[in-house]
Design an enzyme around this catalytic site. Structure first.
Site, short mmCIF file in Angstrom:
data_model
loop_
_atom_site.label_atom_id
_atom_site.label_comp_id
_atom_site.label_asym_id
_atom_site.label_seq_id
_atom_site.Cartn_x
_atom_site.Cartn_y
_atom_site.Cartn_z
N CYS A 63 42.08 40.71 53.52
CA CYS A 63 41.61 39.79 52.48
C CYS A 63 40.41 38.97 52.93
O CYS A 63 39.55 38.63 52.11
CB CYS A 63 42.74 38.87 52.01
N HIS A 94 46.53 34.21 53.57
CA HIS A 94 45.83 34.83 52.46
C HIS A 94 44.49 34.12 52.31
O HIS A 94 44.32 32.98 52.77
CB HIS A 94 46.65 34.70 51.17
N ASP A 147 40.75 36.08 43.23
CA ASP A 147 41.75 36.60 44.16
C ASP A 147 41.94 38.08 43.86
O ASP A 147 42.59 38.45 42.87
CB ASP A 147 43.08 35.84 44.02
#
Length: 228
Positions: free
Chosen positions: A24, A80, A97
């Site tokens: 990520c 994250h 996201d």
């Protein structure tokens, strides 16, 4: 893709953006660059912020995540990373996201309500902390050689992105750990308001690793930044 469309939170096709599962931090790095080059964000990314979510235990529950096998989309990440774009002049901040099943992008308030769920009572081990870094600083300083995704024998735990590892402008090859090591002891303890926002902004805009805040400060921080 017009900026005005994005500001009204029309869903964008996430497949237009580079995405490698479990990487990520690199996905967000490339997302910020694309938002700038496509004219969705300011050319230098001054309206973008990279937000690392983690805690001391490296276990954070987030809902509506594509990697989840549950109907409510909950998953326990070690960390994250998301991107938040402000609309200077007081518009609604929006969240990008790539791992979320919510509309892409989503208004910050909706994202917090659905993904963070601050009203959901959690044990303290699962409290989320947020490291907020100004995107121009992040794009200059971040580096990852992906060593965290190899096992003790040097094999990939998850297949890496096809592009070359990201190297910082100063030649640093790996500093991901500094971004994802997040402790409540380092979080801003004072309320974020019109009196304190100036010093908080100075830290975000100048510090390589930004500032750490608690989940009940996230929306207030971005509402204050957006009004500046």
């Amino acid at each position: 893709m017009a900026t005005s469309t994005i500001e009204h939170h029309t869903a964008v096709d996430a497949s237009l953006f580079n995405h490698t599962p479990y990487y990520c931090e690199e996905n967000v790095y490339l997302l910020c660059k694309k938002l700038c080059s496509d004219g969705i964000a300011n050319p230098e990314g001054s309206d973008l912020f990279v937000v690392f979510i983690s805690n001391e235990k490296k276990q954070i529950p987030l809902w509506y995540q594509k990697a989840s096998k549950r109907a409510d989309g909950i998953i326990l990440w070690d960390y994250h990373v998301i991107c938040i774009k402000i609309n200077q002049g007081g518009g609604t901040p929006i969240v990008w996201d790539l791992d979320s099943s919510l509309p892409f992008p989503s208004p910050l308030a909706s994202y917090v309500s659905e993904t963070i769920r601050p009203s959901f009572q959690l044990f303290s081990d699962y409290n989320r902390l947020f490291r907020v870094v100004h995107a121009p600083v992040f794009l200059r300083c971040f580096a990852s050689d992906r060593r965290h995704m190899k096992d003790s024998d040097g094999n990939w735990i998850e297949e890496p992105p096809l592009h070359e590892p990201i190297v910082a402008e100063d030649g640093t090859v790996h500093n991901l750990n500094e971004y994802i090591t997040i402790s409540s002891a380092n979080a801003i303890s004072d309320a974020i308001n019109s009196d304190s926002i100036s010093s908080v902004k100075d830290a975000i805009f100048t510090q390589k690793y930004g500032v750490v805040i608690k989940e009940n400060q996230l929306e207030e921080l971005f509402s204050q930044i957006s009004l500046e």
